[in-house]
Design a protein around this motif. Sequence first.
Motif, mmCIF file in Angstrom:
data_model
loop_
_atom_site.group_PDB
_atom_site.id
_atom_site.type_symbol
_atom_site.label_atom_id
_atom_site.label_comp_id
_atom_site.label_asym_id
_atom_site.label_seq_id
_atom_site.Cartn_x
_atom_site.Cartn_y
_atom_site.Cartn_z
ATOM 1 N N ARG A 184 1.766 11.845 -7.695
ATOM 2 C CA ARG A 184 1.487 12.821 -6.651
ATOM 3 C C ARG A 184 2.047 12.376 -5.303
ATOM 4 O O ARG A 184 2.763 13.117 -4.640
ATOM 5 C CB ARG A 184 -0.038 12.988 -6.546
ATOM 6 N N CYS A 185 1.727 11.160 -4.914
ATOM 7 C CA CYS A 185 2.201 10.653 -3.621
ATOM 8 C C CYS A 185 3.718 10.499 -3.628
ATOM 9 O O CYS A 185 4.374 10.703 -2.617
ATOM 10 C CB CYS A 185 1.523 9.328 -3.312
ATOM 11 N N LYS A 186 4.253 10.165 -4.780
ATOM 12 C CA LYS A 186 5.691 10.046 -4.909
ATOM 13 C C LYS A 186 6.346 11.389 -4.594
ATOM 14 O O LYS A 186 7.325 11.476 -3.850
ATOM 15 C CB LYS A 186 6.014 9.639 -6.351
ATOM 16 N N PHE A 232 4.562 3.814 -4.292
ATOM 17 C CA PHE A 232 3.425 4.718 -4.103
ATOM 18 C C PHE A 232 2.304 4.379 -5.073
ATOM 19 O O PHE A 232 2.426 3.474 -5.885
ATOM 20 C CB PHE A 232 3.879 6.159 -4.277
ATOM 21 N N CYS A 233 1.223 5.149 -4.975
ATOM 22 C CA CYS A 233 0.072 4.859 -5.818
ATOM 23 C C CYS A 233 0.004 5.801 -7.003
ATOM 24 O O CYS A 233 -0.709 5.543 -7.963
ATOM 25 C CB CYS A 233 -1.217 4.958 -5.002
ATOM 26 N N SER A 234 0.733 6.885 -6.918
ATOM 27 C CA SER A 234 0.663 7.862 -7.995
ATOM 28 C C SER A 234 1.863 8.789 -7.969
ATOM 29 O O SER A 234 2.607 8.838 -6.985
ATOM 30 C CB SER A 234 -0.613 8.698 -7.847
ATOM 31 N N ARG A 239 0.829 -1.206 0.000
ATOM 32 C CA ARG A 239 0.000 0.000 0.000
ATOM 33 C C ARG A 239 0.859 1.249 0.000
ATOM 34 O O ARG A 239 1.953 1.259 0.544
ATOM 35 C CB ARG A 239 -0.918 0.000 1.232
ATOM 36 N N CYS A 240 0.312 2.288 -0.556
ATOM 37 C CA CYS A 240 1.000 3.567 -0.616
ATOM 38 C C CYS A 240 1.204 4.106 0.802
ATOM 39 O O CYS A 240 0.249 4.215 1.563
ATOM 40 C CB CYS A 240 0.158 4.541 -1.436
ATOM 41 N N PRO A 241 2.449 4.401 1.179
ATOM 42 C CA PRO A 241 2.729 4.895 2.521
ATOM 43 C C PRO A 241 2.177 6.296 2.753
ATOM 44 O O PRO A 241 2.096 6.761 3.884
ATOM 45 C CB PRO A 241 4.263 4.897 2.588
ATOM 46 N N ILE A 242 1.795 6.972 1.696
ATOM 47 C CA ILE A 242 1.291 8.335 1.827
ATOM 48 C C ILE A 242 -0.206 8.354 2.079
ATOM 49 O O ILE A 242 -0.675 8.969 3.028
ATOM 50 C CB ILE A 242 1.603 9.148 0.555
ATOM 51 N N CYS A 243 -0.975 7.674 1.236
ATOM 52 C CA CYS A 243 -2.435 7.752 1.356
ATOM 53 C C CYS A 243 -3.074 6.418 1.674
ATOM 54 O O CYS A 243 -4.247 6.354 2.015
ATOM 55 C CB CYS A 243 -3.023 8.330 0.082
ATOM 56 N N GLY A 244 -2.319 5.318 1.597
ATOM 57 C CA GLY A 244 -2.863 4.025 1.976
ATOM 58 C C GLY A 244 -3.541 3.259 0.862
ATOM 59 O O GLY A 244 -4.033 2.163 1.066
HETATM 60 ZN ZN LIG Z 1 -0.923 7.419 -2.509
#
Ligand SMILES: [Zn+2]
Length: 53
Positions: free
Chosen positions: A22-24, A18-20, A3-8
């Motif tokens: 943006r989160c990167k 990451f998931c995107s 899972r993305c450590p930023i938004c989950g």
């Molecule tokens: Zn994310």
Amino acid sequence: MARCPICGKPTEQPYRPFCSERCKKIDLNRWLSGVYKIPAAATPPDEDEKSSD
Ligand SMILES: [Zn+2]
């Protein structure tokens, strides 16, 4: 599933871990700001062992 450590959200292959993009970038900014917060307290190594009389 990672899972993305930023938004989950589940990670996306091109942006792992990451998931995107943006989160990167958010993570990169966090990392950079964390680095810049560290004061330049460079402690010189102890050279006590050198003392000779
Ligand atoms: Zn994310």
